[in-house]
Enzyme design. Structure first.
Site, PDB file in Angstrom:
ATOM      1  N   LYS A 140      21.757  -2.404 -13.704  1.00 50.66           N
ATOM      2  CA  LYS A 140      21.266  -3.464 -13.327  1.00 50.66           C
ATOM      3  C   LYS A 140      19.949  -2.991 -12.694  1.00 50.66           C
ATOM      4  O   LYS A 140      20.246  -2.816 -11.605  1.00 50.66           O
ATOM      5  CB  LYS A 140      21.846  -4.429 -12.830  1.00 50.66           C
ATOM      6  CG  LYS A 140      20.973  -5.864 -12.919  1.00 50.66           C
ATOM      7  CD  LYS A 140      21.081  -6.763 -11.746  1.00 50.66           C
ATOM      8  CE  LYS A 140      20.514  -6.745 -10.433  1.00 50.66           C
ATOM      9  NZ  LYS A 140      19.147  -6.621 -10.408  1.00 50.66           N
TER      10      LYS A 140
ATOM     11  N   GLY B 134      19.828   0.133  -2.499  1.00 53.70           N
ATOM     12  CA  GLY B 134      19.213  -1.102  -2.008  1.00 53.70           C
ATOM     13  C   GLY B 134      19.008  -1.103  -0.501  1.00 53.70           C
ATOM     14  O   GLY B 134      19.490  -0.159   0.317  1.00 53.70           O
TER      15      GLY B 134
ATOM     16  N   THR C  62      20.522  -2.614   3.358  1.00 53.78           N
ATOM     17  CA  THR C  62      21.687  -2.772   3.996  1.00 53.78           C
ATOM     18  C   THR C  62      22.193  -4.147   3.885  1.00 53.78           C
ATOM     19  O   THR C  62      23.714  -4.442   3.827  1.00 53.78           O
ATOM     20  CB  THR C  62      21.466  -2.186   5.412  1.00 53.78           C
ATOM     21  OG1 THR C  62      20.922  -1.005   5.597  1.00 53.78           O
ATOM     22  CG2 THR C  62      22.806  -2.205   6.245  1.00 53.78           C
ATOM     23  N   ALA C  63      21.447  -5.046   4.170  1.00 49.71           N
ATOM     24  CA  ALA C  63      21.988  -6.467   3.746  1.00 49.71           C
ATOM     25  C   ALA C  63      22.501  -6.541   2.548  1.00 49.71           C
ATOM     26  O   ALA C  63      23.782  -7.126   2.553  1.00 49.71           O
ATOM     27  CB  ALA C  63      20.782  -7.473   3.985  1.00 49.71           C
ATOM     28  N   THR C  64      22.081  -6.441   1.447  1.00 50.98           N
ATOM     29  CA  THR C  64      22.664  -6.307   0.249  1.00 50.98           C
ATOM     30  C   THR C  64      23.827  -5.676  -0.088  1.00 50.98           C
ATOM     31  O   THR C  64      24.853  -6.341  -0.688  1.00 50.98           O
ATOM     32  CB  THR C  64      21.702  -6.099  -1.009  1.00 50.98           C
ATOM     33  OG1 THR C  64      20.581  -6.727  -0.938  1.00 50.98           O
ATOM     34  CG2 THR C  64      22.426  -6.530  -2.403  1.00 50.98           C
ATOM     35  N   ALA C  65      23.969  -4.450   0.659  1.00 49.68           N
ATOM     36  CA  ALA C  65      25.218  -3.509   0.593  1.00 49.68           C
ATOM     37  C   ALA C  65      26.357  -4.330   1.248  1.00 49.68           C
ATOM     38  O   ALA C  65      27.414  -3.924   0.686  1.00 49.68           O
ATOM     39  CB  ALA C  65      25.083  -2.289   1.269  1.00 49.68           C
TER      40      ALA C  65
ATOM     41  N   GLU D 209      23.593   3.507  -1.049  1.00 51.12           N
ATOM     42  CA  GLU D 209      22.445   4.284  -0.358  1.00 51.12           C
ATOM     43  C   GLU D 209      21.385   3.417  -0.070  1.00 51.12           C
ATOM     44  O   GLU D 209      20.913   2.600  -0.773  1.00 51.12           O
ATOM     45  CB  GLU D 209      21.762   5.295  -1.681  1.00 51.12           C
ATOM     46  CG  GLU D 209      22.651   6.432  -2.352  1.00 51.12           C
ATOM     47  CD  GLU D 209      22.978   7.502  -1.396  1.00 51.12           C
ATOM     48  OE1 GLU D 209      22.007   7.491  -0.546  1.00 51.12           O
ATOM     49  OE2 GLU D 209      23.537   8.152  -1.677  1.00 51.12           O
TER      50      GLU D 209
ATOM     51  N   CYS E 275      12.781   5.288   0.868  1.00 47.42           N
ATOM     52  CA  CYS E 275      13.640   5.050   1.808  1.00 47.42           C
ATOM     53  C   CYS E 275      13.619   6.225   2.800  1.00 47.42           C
ATOM     54  O   CYS E 275      14.041   6.057   3.878  1.00 47.42           O
ATOM     55  CB  CYS E 275      14.795   4.902   1.484  1.00 47.42           C
ATOM     56  SG  CYS E 275      15.570   6.638   0.394  1.00 47.42           S
TER      57      CYS E 275
ATOM     58  N   GLU F  84      13.949  -1.581   9.313  1.00 41.81           N
ATOM     59  CA  GLU F  84      13.015  -0.924   8.327  1.00 41.81           C
ATOM     60  C   GLU F  84      11.781  -1.881   7.713  1.00 41.81           C
ATOM     61  O   GLU F  84      11.967  -2.998   7.326  1.00 41.81           O
ATOM     62  CB  GLU F  84      14.097  -0.914   7.042  1.00 41.81           C
ATOM     63  CG  GLU F  84      13.319   0.130   6.132  1.00 41.81           C
ATOM     64  CD  GLU F  84      14.240   0.355   5.172  1.00 41.81           C
ATOM     65  OE1 GLU F  84      14.837  -0.748   4.393  1.00 41.81           O
ATOM     66  OE2 GLU F  84      14.358   1.154   4.379  1.00 41.81           O
TER      67      GLU F  84
HETATM   68  P1  NAD Z   1      17.771  -5.018  -2.540  1.00 43.83           P
HETATM   69  O1  NAD Z   1      18.880  -4.792  -1.706  1.00 43.83           O
HETATM   70  O2  NAD Z   1      17.061  -6.339  -2.344  1.00 43.83           O
HETATM   71  O3  NAD Z   1      17.928  -4.855  -3.900  1.00 43.83           O
HETATM   72  C1  NAD Z   1      18.569  -3.805  -4.666  1.00 43.83           C
HETATM   73  C2  NAD Z   1      19.016  -4.262  -5.807  1.00 43.83           C
HETATM   74  O4  NAD Z   1      20.307  -4.992  -5.501  1.00 43.83           O
HETATM   75  C3  NAD Z   1      18.483  -4.809  -6.695  1.00 43.83           C
HETATM   76  O5  NAD Z   1      18.573  -4.456  -8.124  1.00 43.83           O
HETATM   77  C4  NAD Z   1      18.798  -6.374  -6.771  1.00 43.83           C
HETATM   78  O6  NAD Z   1      18.571  -7.248  -7.682  1.00 43.83           O
HETATM   79  C5  NAD Z   1      20.221  -6.137  -6.364  1.00 43.83           C
HETATM   80  N1  NAD Z   1      21.044  -7.274  -5.775  1.00 43.83           N
HETATM   81  C6  NAD Z   1      20.513  -8.062  -4.783  1.00 43.83           C
HETATM   82  N2  NAD Z   1      21.344  -8.879  -4.106  1.00 43.83           N
HETATM   83  C7  NAD Z   1      22.572  -8.656  -5.005  1.00 43.83           C
HETATM   84  C8  NAD Z   1      24.016  -9.044  -4.843  1.00 43.83           C
HETATM   85  N3  NAD Z   1      24.306 -10.103  -4.003  1.00 43.83           N
HETATM   86  N4  NAD Z   1      24.738  -8.359  -5.503  1.00 43.83           N
HETATM   87  C9  NAD Z   1      24.358  -7.316  -6.316  1.00 43.83           C
HETATM   88  N5  NAD Z   1      23.298  -6.783  -6.231  1.00 43.83           N
HETATM   89  C10 NAD Z   1      22.269  -7.482  -5.832  1.00 43.83           C
HETATM   90  O7  NAD Z   1      16.756  -3.759  -2.000  1.00 43.83           O
HETATM   91  P2  NAD Z   1      14.934  -3.602  -2.373  1.00 43.83           P
HETATM   92  O8  NAD Z   1      14.436  -4.532  -1.789  1.00 43.83           O
HETATM   93  O9  NAD Z   1      15.265  -3.659  -4.121  1.00 43.83           O
HETATM   94  O10 NAD Z   1      14.873  -2.089  -2.326  1.00 43.83           O
HETATM   95  C11 NAD Z   1      14.433  -1.869  -1.199  1.00 43.83           C
HETATM   96  C12 NAD Z   1      15.607  -1.127  -0.264  1.00 43.83           C
HETATM   97  O11 NAD Z   1      16.173  -0.190  -0.746  1.00 43.83           O
HETATM   98  C13 NAD Z   1      15.011  -0.552   1.053  1.00 43.83           C
HETATM   99  O12 NAD Z   1      16.007  -0.944   1.991  1.00 43.83           O
HETATM  100  C14 NAD Z   1      15.413   0.943   0.912  1.00 43.83           C
HETATM  101  O13 NAD Z   1      15.422   1.599   2.000  1.00 43.83           O
HETATM  102  C15 NAD Z   1      16.533   1.115   0.045  1.00 43.83           C
HETATM  103  N6  NAD Z   1      16.597   2.038  -0.574  1.00 43.83           N
HETATM  104  C16 NAD Z   1      17.537   3.288  -0.099  1.00 43.83           C
HETATM  105  C17 NAD Z   1      17.440   4.492  -1.035  1.00 43.83           C
HETATM  106  C18 NAD Z   1      18.248   5.539  -0.563  1.00 43.83           C
HETATM  107  O14 NAD Z   1      18.601   6.447  -1.351  1.00 43.83           O
HETATM  108  N7  NAD Z   1      19.048   5.590   0.573  1.00 43.83           N
HETATM  109  C19 NAD Z   1      16.511   4.472  -2.110  1.00 43.83           C
HETATM  110  C20 NAD Z   1      15.414   3.566  -2.317  1.00 43.83           C
HETATM  111  C21 NAD Z   1      15.575   2.445  -1.691  1.00 43.83           C
END
Ligand code: NAD
Length: 490
Positions: free
Chosen positions: A181, A234, A236-239, A256, A290, A394
């Site tokens: 996704k 994505g 940290t909050a979503t993780a 990540e 990131c 961030e």
């Molecule tokens: P995000 O956490 O908002 O979304 C990431 C993905 O998760 C999207 O596909 C989103 O639809 C999905 N998502 C959102 N809520 C969810 C849930 N409850 N359950 C399952 N999936 C869900 O992040 P973003 O705003 O798309 O991306 C930016 C972030 O990603 C930044 O914090 C950036 O640092 C991080 N990032 C990290 C790396 C790395 O390799 N460490 C690489 C790129 C981006």
């Protein structure tokens, strides 16, 4: 496919399930960040679509996992060939969907996306397993590795195809099938990739792509009992939400996440190279990587000279229409994100920080049709305290903060003084110092006298709130396989 709705013609995406494009009942608007206009409709998938995709992936698993690594590698290489043949189309699409410059998509995103397939096609051929002898009791121990099953892959919007293929390639190379996704804000290139699957020889059901939001499609995927592993990139909050949701099933997780990456610059650094690279590391891809530098700590004896030269170089980093090859940056991903990034600059000002260039200082000269795009110039701030949210959180935009330090210990402690630990750069000609600092910095990646040089064989990932687990040649293979110890007594 393009469809007209009223006077507008939109690009309509469809889910890719079991080797077929499947239309979805409802859609989400997707914007062109450089104009602020809706141009694409993305499926708003939920539980039902995810169910169908997981079922297709489960059906495809026995045949795909039984193929030899060479047979799977052939398919991955063919996908890479096809992506390279369509490089320009992909680059144009990525730029329009994400806001980044066409030049960046053409030289970074798309070549790397194709290379991800080529790299894992090759690396899967070279893994070996362990063996140990216990001759005194007539035993031989060895390990075997097996693909896990249906992998759930969730990726963000900043490097859309690049990060999605960084997951799909190792997952299928190791014999898994996947349900992926991408971000609902940047789904177009993933959909284009689906169009190449059949020609590349990817059997139906091996790669399924579901489009939709995190709370609906993402959540249904993470909570699906038949998806035993989830690779997530994505915030940290979503993780945290992903971790909670998968906990009842004890899923294997790779996370990540975000960063607040320091650059530590000592007085003996090669300043020409350092300044040029640190401008790039701060602002590339609109600062939406990131790994971008967002805190620059400079040894006090060169602080004033550095700041002056760094600001002058940042002013030359051009922001504007993504298709113009003269621009270094395009537009940020969304209106909401632009407002969030700007709010950090406003907060820095409120707290007494000095904005040297960029937001509120320099005006962008944009053509009429781009006036409602989400553009923001490269912004350099100084005079913000280490405890400020500006230095702790961030920002993920074209904003970087500069601050002085006096000793090596102080530099390390400032560098480590945030909850993140993804990447750092260290600048010095003193080999001993470089090794000492690299060792003490809490970050999964440390670049000394360079930035973003990547050998995909090496572990990639973050410490602290920047993630759990590592990706890369061996690490991705380990994540996407289960290891089993076998003992034979003879
Ligand atoms: P995000 O956490 O908002 O979304 C990431 C993905 O998760 C999207 O596909 C989103 O639809 C999905 N998502 C959102 N809520 C969810 C849930 N409850 N359950 C399952 N999936 C869900 O992040 P973003 O705003 O798309 O991306 C930016 C972030 O990603 C930044 O914090 C950036 O640092 C991080 N990032 C990290 C790396 C790395 O390799 N460490 C690489 C790129 C981006």
């Amino acid at each position: 496919m393009a469809k007209a709705l009223g006077q507008h013609s939109y690009l309509f995406l469809e889910n890719f399930i079991g080797g077929k494009f499947v239309p979805c009942r409802s859609h989400i608007d997707s914007y062109d960040p450089s104009t602020g206009e809706v141009y694409c409709k993305v499926p708003d998938s939920g539980r039902e679509e995810v169910e169908a995709a997981v079922a297709a992936a489960k059906d495809a698993f026995p045949d795909w996992s039984a193929r030899s690594p060479e047979q799977r590698a052939q398919v991955l290489n063919k996908l890479a060939d096809l992506m390279e043949a369509h490089l320009e189309e992909f680059a144009q699409a990525e730029s329009r969907d994400q806001g980044k410059t066409v030049a960046f998509a053409r030289t970074v995103d798309i070549p790397r996306s194709a290379y991800n397939f080529r790299f894992f096609a090759s690396s899967v051929l070279h893994h070996t397993t362990e063996c140990s002898q216990m001759d005194h009791i007539g035993c031989l121990n060895y390990t075997v590795r097996c693909p896990v099953g249906v992998a759930g892959l969730i990726s963000p919007w900043n490097l859309p195809l690049y990060l999605l293929t960084w997951k799909i390639a190792p997952a299928i190379a190791a014999g898994n099938t996947v349900v992926a996704k991408p971000s609902e804000m940047t789904s177009v290139t993933a959909w284009m990739l689906c169009k190449l699957m059949q020609e590349a020889g990817v059997p139906p059901g091996v790669v399924n792509i579901i489009f939709g939001t995190g709370p609906r499609a993402g959540d249904a995927l993470v909570g699906h009992p038949d998806v035993p592993l989830v690779s997530f990139t994505g915030s940290t909050a979503t993780a945290q939400r992903v971790t909670e949701r998968s906990a009842p099933y004890c899923k294997k997780l790779s996370l990540e996440l975000g960063g607040k990456n320091p650059a530590i610059i000592f007085a003996d650094a090669d300043l020409d190279n350092c300044i040029e690279t640190t401008v790039r590391s701060s602002f590339s891809n609109q600062g939406e990587i990131c790994l971008c530098t967002s805190r620059i700590y400079v040894e006090r004896s060169i602080y004033s000279e550095f700041l002056e030269r760094f600001v002058a170089a940042s002013k030359k980093w051009k922001t504007g229409v993504p298709s113009d090859p003269g621009n270094n940056n395009g537009a940020l991903i969304s209106k909401e994100h632009l407002e969030k990034v700007r709010s950090f600059v406003a907060l820095a000002k409120c707290e007494g920080g000095v904005v040297h260039c960029g937001e509120g200082v320099d005006q962008l000269d944009l053509p009429e049709q781009n006036k409602s795009g989400y553009f923001m110039p490269a912004t350099v701030i100084s005079g913000v305290s280490d405890s400020s949210r500006v230095m702790q959180e961030e920002i993920f935009g074209p904003v970087t903060c500069v601050s002085p330090f006096d000793t090596e210990d102080e530099a390390v402690s400032k560098g480590n003084g945030v909850r993140y630990g993804l990447a750092a750069t260290v600048w010095s000609r003193d080999v001993g110092k470089v090794h000492r600092v690299a060792k003490r910095i809490q970050a999964g990646l440390v670049w000394t006298n360079c930035w973003l040089v990547r050998d995909l064989n090496l572990p990639f990932g973050g410490m602290k709130n920047s993630g759990v687990g590592r990706e890369g040649g061996k690490d991705s293979y380990h994540f996407f396989t289960e290891v089993k110890s076998v003992t034979i007594q003879h």
